[in-house]
Design a protein around this motif. Structure first.
Motif, PDB file in Angstrom:
ATOM      1  N   ASP A 127       0.833  -1.195   0.000  1.00  0.00           N
ATOM      2  CA  ASP A 127       0.000   0.000   0.000  1.00  0.00           C
ATOM      3  C   ASP A 127       0.871   1.250   0.000  1.00  0.00           C
ATOM      4  OD1 ASP A 127      -2.299  -1.679   0.358  1.00  0.00           O
ATOM      5  OD2 ASP A 127      -1.828  -1.777   2.492  1.00  0.00           O
ATOM      6  N   LEU A 128       0.293   2.360  -0.399  1.00  0.00           N
ATOM      7  CA  LEU A 128       0.975   3.647  -0.392  1.00  0.00           C
ATOM      8  C   LEU A 128       0.546   4.445   0.838  1.00  0.00           C
ATOM      9  CD1 LEU A 128       0.487   4.687  -4.147  1.00  0.00           C
ATOM     10  CD2 LEU A 128       2.296   3.280  -3.142  1.00  0.00           C
ATOM     11  N   ALA A 129       1.479   5.136   1.448  1.00  0.00           N
ATOM     12  CA  ALA A 129       1.188   5.955   2.634  1.00  0.00           C
ATOM     13  C   ALA A 129       0.659   7.310   2.186  1.00  0.00           C
ATOM     14  CB  ALA A 129       2.438   6.120   3.489  1.00  0.00           C
ATOM     15  N   LEU A 130      -0.580   7.325   1.744  1.00  0.00           N
ATOM     16  CA  LEU A 130      -1.170   8.528   1.152  1.00  0.00           C
ATOM     17  C   LEU A 130      -1.972   9.347   2.145  1.00  0.00           C
ATOM     18  CD1 LEU A 130      -2.429   6.852  -2.152  1.00  0.00           C
ATOM     19  CD2 LEU A 130      -0.434   8.334  -1.894  1.00  0.00           C
ATOM     20  N   GLN A 131      -2.254   8.788   3.315  1.00  0.00           N
ATOM     21  CA  GLN A 131      -3.111   9.460   4.284  1.00  0.00           C
ATOM     22  C   GLN A 131      -2.383   9.656   5.606  1.00  0.00           C
ATOM     23  OE1 GLN A 131      -6.005  10.870   4.495  1.00  0.00           O
ATOM     24  NE2 GLN A 131      -6.912  10.460   2.494  1.00  0.00           N
ATOM     25  N   PRO A 132      -1.955  10.892   5.922  1.00  0.00           N
ATOM     26  CA  PRO A 132      -1.280  11.122   7.208  1.00  0.00           C
ATOM     27  C   PRO A 132      -2.121  10.722   8.413  1.00  0.00           C
ATOM     28  CG  PRO A 132      -0.961  12.993   5.749  1.00  0.00           C
ATOM     29  CD  PRO A 132      -1.959  12.099   5.072  1.00  0.00           C
ATOM     30  N   ALA A 133      -3.448  10.746   8.280  1.00  0.00           N
ATOM     31  CA  ALA A 133      -4.316  10.409   9.412  1.00  0.00           C
ATOM     32  C   ALA A 133      -4.495   8.909   9.595  1.00  0.00           C
ATOM     33  CB  ALA A 133      -5.681  11.070   9.242  1.00  0.00           C
ATOM     34  N   SER A 134      -3.937   8.097   8.711  1.00  0.00           N
ATOM     35  CA  SER A 134      -4.145   6.655   8.801  1.00  0.00           C
ATOM     36  C   SER A 134      -3.337   6.058   9.944  1.00  0.00           C
ATOM     37  CB  SER A 134      -3.733   5.971   7.494  1.00  0.00           C
ATOM     38  OG  SER A 134      -3.815   4.563   7.633  1.00  0.00           O
ATOM     39  N   LEU A 135      -4.029   5.343  10.826  1.00  0.00           N
ATOM     40  CA  LEU A 135      -3.348   4.601  11.879  1.00  0.00           C
ATOM     41  C   LEU A 135      -3.201   3.131  11.523  1.00  0.00           C
ATOM     42  CD1 LEU A 135      -4.979   6.140  15.088  1.00  0.00           C
ATOM     43  CD2 LEU A 135      -2.633   6.434  14.286  1.00  0.00           C
ATOM     44  N   VAL A 136      -3.831   2.706  10.435  1.00  0.00           N
ATOM     45  CA  VAL A 136      -3.753   1.293  10.071  1.00  0.00           C
ATOM     46  C   VAL A 136      -2.623   1.024   9.081  1.00  0.00           C
ATOM     47  CG1 VAL A 136      -5.438   1.413   8.188  1.00  0.00           C
ATOM     48  CG2 VAL A 136      -5.122  -0.733   9.426  1.00  0.00           C
ATOM     49  N   ILE A 137      -2.272   1.979   8.240  1.00  0.00           N
ATOM     50  CA  ILE A 137      -1.166   1.788   7.292  1.00  0.00           C
ATOM     51  C   ILE A 137       0.070   2.550   7.801  1.00  0.00           C
ATOM     52  CG2 ILE A 137      -0.375   2.022   4.915  1.00  0.00           C
ATOM     53  CD1 ILE A 137      -2.517  -0.112   5.334  1.00  0.00           C
ATOM     54  N   GLY A 138       0.149   3.832   7.603  1.00  0.00           N
ATOM     55  CA  GLY A 138       1.251   4.610   8.173  1.00  0.00           C
ATOM     56  C   GLY A 138       2.611   4.044   7.829  1.00  0.00           C
ATOM     57  N   THR A 139       3.412   3.787   8.860  1.00  0.00           N
ATOM     58  CA  THR A 139       4.796   3.330   8.659  1.00  0.00           C
ATOM     59  C   THR A 139       4.885   1.887   8.176  1.00  0.00           C
ATOM     60  OG1 THR A 139       4.966   2.750  11.008  1.00  0.00           O
ATOM     61  CG2 THR A 139       5.749   4.938  10.343  1.00  0.00           C
ATOM     62  N   ARG A 140       3.756   1.193   8.040  1.00  0.00           N
ATOM     63  CA  ARG A 140       3.792  -0.150   7.449  1.00  0.00           C
ATOM     64  C   ARG A 140       4.057  -0.069   5.949  1.00  0.00           C
ATOM     65  NH1 ARG A 140      -1.768  -2.708   8.670  1.00  0.00           N
ATOM     66  NH2 ARG A 140      -0.761  -4.671   8.050  1.00  0.00           N
ATOM     67  N   ALA A 141       3.845   1.099   5.344  1.00  0.00           N
ATOM     68  CA  ALA A 141       4.105   1.307   3.923  1.00  0.00           C
ATOM     69  C   ALA A 141       5.518   1.827   3.728  1.00  0.00           C
ATOM     70  CB  ALA A 141       3.098   2.305   3.346  1.00  0.00           C
ATOM     71  N   TYR A 142       6.099   1.526   2.575  1.00  0.00           N
ATOM     72  CA  TYR A 142       7.465   1.994   2.294  1.00  0.00           C
ATOM     73  C   TYR A 142       7.505   3.484   1.983  1.00  0.00           C
ATOM     74  CZ  TYR A 142       8.980  -2.842   2.262  1.00  0.00           C
ATOM     75  OH  TYR A 142       9.279  -4.129   2.650  1.00  0.00           O
ATOM     76  N   GLY A 143       6.389   4.053   1.558  1.00  0.00           N
ATOM     77  CA  GLY A 143       6.355   5.463   1.231  1.00  0.00           C
ATOM     78  C   GLY A 143       5.078   5.782   0.486  1.00  0.00           C
ATOM     79  N   ASP A 144       5.061   6.949  -0.167  1.00  0.00           N
ATOM     80  CA  ASP A 144       3.850   7.337  -0.897  1.00  0.00           C
ATOM     81  C   ASP A 144       4.042   7.380  -2.408  1.00  0.00           C
ATOM     82  OD1 ASP A 144       5.346   9.641  -1.292  1.00  0.00           O
ATOM     83  OD2 ASP A 144       3.986  10.968  -0.202  1.00  0.00           O
ATOM     84  N   ASP A 145       5.238   7.101  -2.883  1.00  0.00           N
ATOM     85  CA  ASP A 145       5.520   7.122  -4.314  1.00  0.00           C
ATOM     86  C   ASP A 145       5.351   5.710  -4.893  1.00  0.00           C
ATOM     87  OD1 ASP A 145       7.910   6.636  -6.515  1.00  0.00           O
ATOM     88  OD2 ASP A 145       6.862   8.546  -6.759  1.00  0.00           O
ATOM     89  N   PRO A 146       4.538   5.550  -5.921  1.00  0.00           N
ATOM     90  CA  PRO A 146       4.284   4.193  -6.449  1.00  0.00           C
ATOM     91  C   PRO A 146       5.540   3.455  -6.889  1.00  0.00           C
ATOM     92  CG  PRO A 146       2.712   5.765  -7.359  1.00  0.00           C
ATOM     93  CD  PRO A 146       3.728   6.570  -6.619  1.00  0.00           C
ATOM     94  N   GLN A 147       6.459   4.166  -7.550  1.00  0.00           N
ATOM     95  CA  GLN A 147       7.666   3.494  -8.039  1.00  0.00           C
ATOM     96  C   GLN A 147       8.573   3.075  -6.883  1.00  0.00           C
ATOM     97  OE1 GLN A 147       7.815   2.578 -11.125  1.00  0.00           O
ATOM     98  NE2 GLN A 147       5.962   3.723 -11.673  1.00  0.00           N
ATOM     99  N   LEU A 148       8.701   3.945  -5.877  1.00  0.00           N
ATOM    100  CA  LEU A 148       9.516   3.593  -4.705  1.00  0.00           C
ATOM    101  C   LEU A 148       8.924   2.381  -3.997  1.00  0.00           C
ATOM    102  CD1 LEU A 148      11.149   5.838  -2.054  1.00  0.00           C
ATOM    103  CD2 LEU A 148       9.504   4.140  -1.286  1.00  0.00           C
ATOM    104  N   VAL A 149       7.620   2.418  -3.749  1.00  0.00           N
ATOM    105  CA  VAL A 149       6.981   1.307  -3.040  1.00  0.00           C
ATOM    106  C   VAL A 149       7.076   0.024  -3.858  1.00  0.00           C
ATOM    107  CG1 VAL A 149       4.798   0.437  -2.122  1.00  0.00           C
ATOM    108  CG2 VAL A 149       5.463   2.810  -1.716  1.00  0.00           C
ATOM    109  N   ALA A 150       6.907   0.131  -5.167  1.00  0.00           N
ATOM    110  CA  ALA A 150       7.028  -1.055  -6.020  1.00  0.00           C
ATOM    111  C   ALA A 150       8.416  -1.670  -5.907  1.00  0.00           C
ATOM    112  CB  ALA A 150       6.726  -0.692  -7.472  1.00  0.00           C
ATOM    113  N   ALA A 151       9.440  -0.818  -5.935  1.00  0.00           N
ATOM    114  CA  ALA A 151      10.812  -1.330  -5.859  1.00  0.00           C
ATOM    115  C   ALA A 151      11.072  -2.015  -4.524  1.00  0.00           C
ATOM    116  CB  ALA A 151      11.801  -0.189  -6.086  1.00  0.00           C
ATOM    117  N   PHE A 152      10.627  -1.394  -3.429  1.00  0.00           N
ATOM    118  CA  PHE A 152      10.929  -1.938  -2.101  1.00  0.00           C
ATOM    119  C   PHE A 152      10.055  -3.138  -1.761  1.00  0.00           C
ATOM    120  CE2 PHE A 152      13.276   1.927  -1.686  1.00  0.00           C
ATOM    121  CZ  PHE A 152      14.251   1.649  -0.744  1.00  0.00           C
ATOM    122  N   ALA A 153       8.765  -3.072  -2.074  1.00  0.00           N
ATOM    123  CA  ALA A 153       7.894  -4.214  -1.777  1.00  0.00           C
ATOM    124  C   ALA A 153       8.324  -5.438  -2.575  1.00  0.00           C
ATOM    125  CB  ALA A 153       6.432  -3.859  -2.061  1.00  0.00           C
TER     126      ALA A 153
END
Length: 520
Positions: A127-153
């Motif tokens: 998932d992408l960390a697109l919502q600062p108010a999210s307590l369910v995703i947050g730091t569980r995501a690698y970031g908010d950029d699709p390419q960065l998250v794709a590379a790391f996941a």
């Protein structure tokens, strides 16, 4: 006929239970049920030898053994504390900017899990960390950029599979664009199809194309652009049309836990199990109550008999789960050389100097003002057992580096009296360094106001955002701001190495912050 259908149904259900050893687990019930998978939570984890005994007992339930699964992401979602390498959060790893580091960490964790007899890690979060108010995703995501998250996941998934376990990218088709938590409600995402394809779907599409993971886990989220009526877990349009046909995934599709409120308080866990299979899921996770799992078996068999669920669909799901069980019937942990210091290196490389020099002044004593307390974290708390543990402390980590340091613990939301007492005490401490450890202050008004008053007294205080990095945007007047992306012991150890000058702060923000937090 019914017994045959029931056996097929049991083979596509993953179950959970209470017990930390083979002797106190409901082994006879589990053997009679013959599930396709078993999931372990913190409630199943005691002493390391007990865990080994429990896993061995679970693997002996059937041949091939049921899939032994766990949510071991790193950071705040880590069910196992002993016997496996502790990892920083995904966002901390993303801040390093190095996907090879993610793959190495995945290999290290996969090897450790395989050595314990665990065959599936429900990780990584794609998932992408697109919502600062999210307590369910947050730091569980690698970031908010699709390419960065794709590379790391993708890298982490490859590492897990190389280490010896099956990886599961989650939560398809993306949980990051909503702040709502599917543990307690049914989130909805109203972004356009074009936006979702260019953003949320990218990490999943890349991992599927590269065959990085054996499993895709679904999201209990309504995605309007693909299906306005059903959450993804129950949607043929999303599971068959999007995931199977458009993206070409041919591995096991697993649901998230069907006892989460997004399903349980809607269609219901039992009916939801039937609908998830009909939609295209293969493995239905009912992670807590065996009575619900048994009821789901009856409902699945009845649905086949009345034509609601085609028998061929049930057989297809069973075949996929059985094939994965056969593949991991005998685990082969990675036997090459791995660096045990890699997790600490990752925690060090995560530390991000958002503003100013984050190194402490040599020779000066340090007072750490740490905002602490209970916050809702359903992802981390699921399946936990009560235990008394001391809060991890940046001050303790500094003391281990021979730094003179003390800690003042403050509630996440201090009341007026608590804050007045703190502010009266601060000027009396004399010439020293002040480090303010914040925890999601962007979501806590009283904490945010308290830090502003501390900064008015001590303008040179170092702000350390210990959970999500969004606190870095809260105080534009702060001269020194650092982000750790986690408040687990490992993150504090890495942070202490940077603050004490042992290593440089080389991390980069993997999410965009409001303009007032821009680096100066």
């Amino acid at each position: 006929m019914r017994s045959d259908l029931a056996a097929l149904a049991r083979g596509v259900i993953g179950v959970g239970f209470t017990g930390t050893r083979g002797a106190d687990a409901p082994l006879e019930e589990l053997r009679a049920f013959a599930p396709g998978a078993v999931i372990l939570f913190a409630r199943n984890v005691g002493m390391l030898d007990d865990l080994r005994d429990l896993v061995a007992s679970l693997r002996a339930l059937a041949a091939p053994a049921p899939l032994i699964t766990v949510d071991q992401e790193g950071g705040r979602v880590a069910r196992l504390r002993d016997g496996v390498a502790p990892l920083p959060s995904a966002m901390a790893v993303g801040a390093s900017g190095d996907p090879a580091l993610a793959e190495g960490l995945g290999t290290l964790l996969g090897r450790d899990l395989a050595r314990l007899g665990i065959s599936v890690d429900f990780a990584p979060v794609a998932d992408l960390a697109l919502q600062p108010a999210s307590l369910v995703i947050g730091t569980r995501a690698y970031g908010d950029d699709p390419q960065l998250v794709a590379a790391f996941a993708g890298a982490f998934a490859r590492g897990l599979e190389r280490g010896g376990v099956a990886a599961a990218v989650k939560h398809f088709p993306g949980h990051g664009a909503t702040a709502d938590d599917s543990h307690v409600g049914l989130p909805r995402i109203d972004a356009s199809s074009a936006t979702l394809r260019a953003r949320d779907l990218v990490p999943f599409a890349r991992a599927i194309a590269a065959r990085d993971a054996s499993i895709v886990m679904t999201a209990h989220v309504v995605v309007d652009a693909f299906d306005r009526e059903r959450p993804a877990t129950l949607s043929p349009a999303i599971l068959r049309g999007l995931l199977r046909e458009e993206l070409g995934f041919n591995g096991v599709v697993s649901t998230d836990c069907m006892e989460m409120d997004a399903i349980a308080n809607g269609v219901g866990t039992v009916r939801g199990a039937v609908q998830a299979l009909a939609a295209g899921a293969d493995l239905v996770m009912i992670s807590h109550r065996l009575d619900l799992a048994r009821a789901a078996v009856d409902a699945i068999a009845a649905a086949v008999e009345d034509g609601t669920l085609p028998r061929a669909r049930l057989e297809e799901a069973h075949a996929r789960v059985h094939a994965l069980r056969a593949r991991f019937a005998h685990l082969t942990p990675f036997d090459g050389e791995l660096d045990p210091a890699l997790p600490l290196e990752a925690a060090q490389r995560a530390v991000t100097a958002v503003r100013g020099d984050v190194r402490l002044h040599a020779g000066k004593p340090v007072t750490v003002i740490s905002f602490e307390g209970s916050a809702v974290d359903n992802a981390a708390a699921s399946g936990t057992a009560a235990r008394a543990v001391e809060e991890p402390s940046l001050s303790s980590a500094l003391r281990r580096r021979r730094w003179k340091s003390e800690v003042m613990r403050v509630p996440l939301e201090p009341d007026a009296d608590e804050l007045d007492l703190l502010l009266e005490h601060v000027p009396r401490l004399g010439d020293r360094e002040f480090v303010v450890v914040t925890r999601n202050a962007h979501l806590h008004d009283a904490q945010r106001a308290a830090v502003a008053r501390i900064l008015a007294l001590v303008p040179g205080a170092l702000i350390v955002s210990a959970r999500g990095p969004f606190d870095a945007a809260c105080w534009p007047q702060a001269r020194r701001v650092a982000c750790l992306y986690g408040d687990q012991p490992l993150s504090f150890e890495g942070g202490a190495d940077v603050l004490s000058g042992r290593v440089a702060a080389t991390g980069a923000l993997p999410v965009r912050l409001p303009e007032q937090a821009a680096v100066r």
